[in-house]
Structures are given as structure tokens and as C-alpha cells.
Write a protein that holds these residues in place. Structure first.
Motif, PDB file in Angstrom:
ATOM      1  N   SER A  87       5.538 -11.430   4.214  1.00 20.73           N
ATOM      2  CA  SER A  87       5.671 -11.431   2.746  1.00 20.73           C
ATOM      3  C   SER A  87       5.994 -12.828   2.213  1.00 20.73           C
ATOM      4  O   SER A  87       6.911 -13.017   1.412  1.00 20.73           O
ATOM      5  CB  SER A  87       6.757 -10.437   2.306  1.00 20.73           C
ATOM      6  OG  SER A  87       6.506  -9.149   2.797  1.00 20.73           O
ATOM      7  N   PHE A 126      12.346  -7.401   3.734  1.00 20.88           N
ATOM      8  CA  PHE A 126      11.602  -6.631   2.737  1.00 20.88           C
ATOM      9  C   PHE A 126      11.315  -5.227   3.258  1.00 20.88           C
ATOM     10  O   PHE A 126      11.143  -5.009   4.464  1.00 20.88           O
ATOM     11  CB  PHE A 126      10.293  -7.347   2.375  1.00 20.88           C
ATOM     12  CG  PHE A 126      10.529  -8.594   1.597  1.00 20.88           C
ATOM     13  CD1 PHE A 126      10.720  -8.547   0.226  1.00 20.88           C
ATOM     14  CD2 PHE A 126      10.613  -9.814   2.237  1.00 20.88           C
ATOM     15  CE1 PHE A 126      10.980  -9.697  -0.498  1.00 20.88           C
ATOM     16  CE2 PHE A 126      10.868 -10.976   1.525  1.00 20.88           C
ATOM     17  CZ  PHE A 126      11.062 -10.919   0.149  1.00 20.88           C
ATOM     18  N   ASN A 158       9.664  -1.026   2.344  1.00 19.07           N
ATOM     19  CA  ASN A 158       8.815  -0.109   1.603  1.00 19.07           C
ATOM     20  C   ASN A 158       9.727   0.672   0.653  1.00 19.07           C
ATOM     21  O   ASN A 158      10.074   1.825   0.898  1.00 19.07           O
ATOM     22  CB  ASN A 158       8.100   0.806   2.588  1.00 19.07           C
ATOM     23  CG  ASN A 158       7.056   1.697   1.945  1.00 19.07           C
ATOM     24  OD1 ASN A 158       7.069   1.904   0.737  1.00 19.07           O
ATOM     25  ND2 ASN A 158       6.162   2.222   2.748  1.00 19.07           N
ATOM     26  N   ARG A 167       6.346   0.960  -3.994  1.00 18.65           N
ATOM     27  CA  ARG A 167       7.423   0.911  -3.011  1.00 18.65           C
ATOM     28  C   ARG A 167       7.692  -0.509  -2.523  1.00 18.65           C
ATOM     29  O   ARG A 167       7.166  -0.948  -1.508  1.00 18.65           O
ATOM     30  CB  ARG A 167       7.114   1.815  -1.807  1.00 18.65           C
ATOM     31  CG  ARG A 167       6.600   3.211  -2.148  1.00 18.65           C
ATOM     32  CD  ARG A 167       7.563   3.995  -3.015  1.00 18.65           C
ATOM     33  NE  ARG A 167       8.836   4.208  -2.359  1.00 18.65           N
ATOM     34  CZ  ARG A 167      10.024   3.843  -2.861  1.00 18.65           C
ATOM     35  NH1 ARG A 167      10.089   3.234  -4.034  1.00 18.65           N
ATOM     36  NH2 ARG A 167      11.127   4.060  -2.201  1.00 18.65           N
ATOM     37  N   VAL A 168       8.514  -1.239  -3.241  1.00 21.28           N
ATOM     38  CA  VAL A 168       8.938  -2.582  -2.833  1.00 21.28           C
ATOM     39  C   VAL A 168      10.445  -2.700  -3.013  1.00 21.28           C
ATOM     40  O   VAL A 168      10.969  -2.458  -4.100  1.00 21.28           O
ATOM     41  CB  VAL A 168       8.265  -3.696  -3.657  1.00 21.28           C
ATOM     42  CG1 VAL A 168       8.626  -5.074  -3.076  1.00 21.28           C
ATOM     43  CG2 VAL A 168       6.754  -3.523  -3.695  1.00 21.28           C
ATOM     44  N   VAL A 174       5.258  -3.586   3.793  1.00 23.00           N
ATOM     45  CA  VAL A 174       5.007  -3.790   2.358  1.00 23.00           C
ATOM     46  C   VAL A 174       3.540  -4.178   2.203  1.00 23.00           C
ATOM     47  O   VAL A 174       3.117  -5.241   2.666  1.00 23.00           O
ATOM     48  CB  VAL A 174       5.922  -4.873   1.756  1.00 23.00           C
ATOM     49  CG1 VAL A 174       5.687  -4.986   0.247  1.00 23.00           C
ATOM     50  CG2 VAL A 174       7.386  -4.559   2.034  1.00 23.00           C
ATOM     51  N   ALA A 193       1.206  -4.222  -3.237  1.00 22.63           N
ATOM     52  CA  ALA A 193       2.607  -4.188  -3.643  1.00 22.63           C
ATOM     53  C   ALA A 193       3.213  -5.585  -3.665  1.00 22.63           C
ATOM     54  O   ALA A 193       3.963  -5.945  -4.590  1.00 22.63           O
ATOM     55  CB  ALA A 193       3.395  -3.285  -2.693  1.00 22.63           C
ATOM     56  N   GLN A 194       2.899  -6.392  -2.669  1.00 22.72           N
ATOM     57  CA  GLN A 194       3.430  -7.750  -2.630  1.00 22.72           C
ATOM     58  C   GLN A 194       2.953  -8.562  -3.827  1.00 22.72           C
ATOM     59  O   GLN A 194       3.739  -9.270  -4.476  1.00 22.72           O
ATOM     60  CB  GLN A 194       3.013  -8.444  -1.330  1.00 22.72           C
ATOM     61  CG  GLN A 194       3.705  -7.905  -0.096  1.00 22.72           C
ATOM     62  CD  GLN A 194       3.357  -8.696   1.155  1.00 22.72           C
ATOM     63  OE1 GLN A 194       3.222  -9.921   1.110  1.00 22.72           O
ATOM     64  NE2 GLN A 194       3.204  -8.005   2.272  1.00 22.72           N
TER      65      GLN A 194
END
Length: 372
Positions: A73, A93, A95, A237-238, A260, A264-265
Motif C-alpha cells: 500500500s 493496513f 481490510n 473496507r479500508v 487491501v 480501495a487503496q
């Protein structure tokens, strides 16, 4: 012959799965309603949706969806570091922030150890503890919030983690910063304090957490944050954890390599930069909180003053009222599983959604008076 499932560890077989808020599509099927007739005020989601900047970033990220995400990430890590003044090695990081809680449990809990959490606190603390085979120690709440003195007194040589939600879900209570810092100073250094700050963005400036600034003083502190609430990314979901590098390193060792996803990132990087959207979210929440709590007072219902984006209120026959609300297309959250059988929790929605909830609740209460 012994059944395969009977061979699973007893701590796993006895877990009561987490019950999320009822989805709109499920209620539509059950009640024969159209989805557009239903409002969901059950899961503390952002009624404004998602930041336009985050939405645009999602669209761009779809072009690379056939490739694995960056397992480290990097861009998101850089954004969080710049926003909060952190070093890259302090971050892990997840989920969603639930993943951060589970990673902490997996890294530090084993059978024979203990984790401490408060009565009426987030149900996931107990779930992740039980999943490791460790023992959960529930400390009675004080005015629906954390009793820090009692939690400190519950620490034993077996304690490895203390979970604290601030603000707390589902009660919305908030611990004072001075009391919390004093508590951290008294916790043994070999006990990890997990400070779950999922709702910090909803706080006024003078109430916002200062815990990130405490990390140099307390190497046994882990701060958990999420982009599911004020940032509007619940469906992606982060979450992320902030801790001393040694703690983050241990958690990253048990983290799934691609936990992740790439969309989402990308959305999280854009969302973190959109401060105007978060401020609009906070302002809407404050206005909605006033709207709903004023109405509850007018209806003669007591409630727990909340610092989150939800409020829990007391009502006679709460389970019946919940079902009656469902029948009329309004989804709230029953909190009987939190040892609060007489309470329902309502998330703050748009003005029109709040108004409909208030009107329908008033009708239900009036009907119950008529028939009683």
C-alpha cells in the motif's frame, strides 16, 4: 465416527458470528417492499455517500483491476504518513479496521492469555479474542462507557491486550483525554492498549484525539482508524493501525499480503485528501444529531448522549418496535446483544431520512398507547 466439524477447536465452534445491520435488499424481499421505499439507519454509514474525488479515483483504478494490488500500500502509506506526520514503519493496513483488531489479536493473543474490554463495547473485540483461544474479560461499564479504573484493576499477569473504543460503539460515550493518557501511564508496558478511534472525525476540534502524539511516550499503544465512516468507504473496507514500528512489524507478519484491494487503496488516497467532504459530513452529522435527539426528547424517550454518528435510545418493547419499523421500511440496529435489550441504535442520516424515522417512530408509539 467423529464428525469433521466436531474436531474444530471448541473456541471456534462456540463463536456467535457477528450480526451486521440488515441489508436493504434483504428487507425488501422479506417485506415485499421496493428498495427505494426503505431507509437504512443501522450501520453508521455516511449518508452523503462517497467523496467525488474518491469516486473518480475508483474509476481510474478499474483500468488496472486485472493486476494484484500493491501489497505494501505504498501510495496509501505515503498519504497517511503525510496527513498524520508518521513514519512508514508505524503503519499496518487492513481490510477495514476490523482487520486491524484481528491482526492485533493474532499477533499477541494465545490460549491461556487474556484480553480486556468493556461491557457495551464493540462486539468484535470479544470475537477476535475468542478466535485465538484467549480468554475475554468483560469489565462492567460505567454510565454506558469505559470504567478505566476497573479495567486497570482487571489486569493480571495473563493480560496481553486491552481494547478501548473512543468514542464507543454502540453507546457513543467519550473518554476525556487527560483520563485516557493517565490510564495509559498506569498500564503495564507488556500489555498492548488498542485504542479504536473509528469515529474520531465526527468530534469537534477540541475533543479530537491526541493519541498519535502519545506514541513516543507509550510504545504499547496501537491506534486503529477506519475510512468506513466519515470518509464513506464502508463498502471498500479500508482501515489502518498506527503503532511503534516493532508492533506494526509483528502485525504485518500475520497480515494477508493483498488484504487491501487496489480500488480501495486508490479511493482511500483521494478520500484522505478531501477535507471539504469530511467537514460537510461532520456538519451534517451535528445537525442530524440535534434533529433526532430533540425529537426523542419530545417523544419522551431517553437516550445516551453520543459523540459518534449514531445515538442509542431507550424504548419499551424495543424488539417489537424494531420489527414495526422494519415493516414500514426503516432499518435500525437492535443492541440487545450488547446487554442493552431496551435500546435501539439509530444512525444519523440525511434530514429527510431522519424526519421519516421520527414520524414513523412517533406513529408506532402513539398506536401502542391506543392499543394498551
Amino acid at each position: 465416527m467423529t464428525r469433521l466439524c466436531d474436531l474444530a477447536p471448541s473456541n471456534i465452534r462456540s463463536i456467535a458470528p457477528y450480526q451486521p445491520g440488515k441489508p436493504i435488499t434483504e428487507l425488501a424481499r422479506e417485506m415485499g417492499l421496493q428498495p427505494e421505499q426503505i431507509i437504512k439507519l443501522a450501520s453508521n454509514e455516511n449518508p452523503l455517500g462517497v467523496s467525488p474525488k474518491a469516486y473518480e479515483a475508483m474509476q481510474d483504478a478499474l483500468e488496472e483491476i486485472a493486476r494484484y494490488p500493491d501489497g505494501n500500500s505504498f501510495a496509501l502509506r505515503d498519504s497517511v504518513c503525510r496527513k498524520f506526520g508518521l513514519n512508514p514503519g508505524q503503519l499496518v493496513f487492513g481490510n477495514g479496521s476490523n482487520d486491524i483488531l484481528e491482526l492485533a489479536a493474532r499477533a499477541f493473543l494465545t490460549p491461556g492469555t487474556e484480553a480486556i474490554y468493556s461491557q457495551h463495547a464493540f462486539a468484535v473485540y470479544a470475537l477476535v479474542t475468542q478466535a485465538t483461544g484467549a480468554t475475554g474479560v468483560t469489565v462492567p461499564a460505567k454510565d454506558f462507557g469505559h470504567d478505566l479504573d476497573a479495567m486497570l484493576a482487571a489486569v493480571t499477569g495473563k493480560t496481553r491486550i486491552i481494547f478501548i473504543a473512543n468514542p464507543n460503539n454502540p453507546t457513543g460515550t467519550l473518554l476525556g483525554k487527560q483520563a485516557l493518557r493517565q490510564f495509559l501511564g498506569q498500564v503495564p508496558k507488556n500489555v498492548l492498549v488498542v485504542l479504536d478511534e473509528a469515529y474520531d472525525e465526527y468530534l469537534d476540534a477540541d475533543l479530537k484525539s491526541e493519541a498519535i502524539g502519545w506514541l513516543n511516550d507509550f510504545e504499547n499503544l496501537l491506534i486503529s482508524r477506519t475510512l468506513s465512516k466519515a470518509y464513506g468507504l464502508a463498502g471498500l473496507r479500508v482501515g489502518f493501525g498506527i503503532a511503534a514500528q516493532e508492533i506494526a512489524d509483528l502485525m504485518n507478519r500475520v497480515r494477508q499480503p493483498f488484504n487491501v484491494n487496489s480500488v480501495a487503496q486508490a479511493a482511500a488516497v483521494a478520500a484522505l485528501a478531501d477535507e471539504e467532504f469530511v467537514e460537510r459530513t461532520r456538519a451534517l452529522n451535528q445537525a442530524g444529531m440535534v434533529q433526532i435527539t430533540k425529537a426523542l426528547q419530545e417523544l419522551g424517550l431517553s437516550f445516551i448522549p453520543s459523540f459518534g454518528n449514531f445515538v442509542s435510545f431507550k424504548v419499551n418493547n424495543a424488539a417489537v418496535v424494531y420489527q414495526q419499523l422494519l415493516q414500514r421500511g426503516i432499518i435500525l440496529r437492535p443492541v440487545a446483544a450488547y446487554e442493552m435489550p431496551d435500546y435501539l441504535r439509530v444512525s444519523i442520516g440525511l434530514f429527510s431520512e431522519n424526519s421519516r424515522f421520527i414520524d414513523v417512530l412517533g406513529q408506532i408509539l402513539q398506536e401502542s398507547k391506543t392499543t394498551s
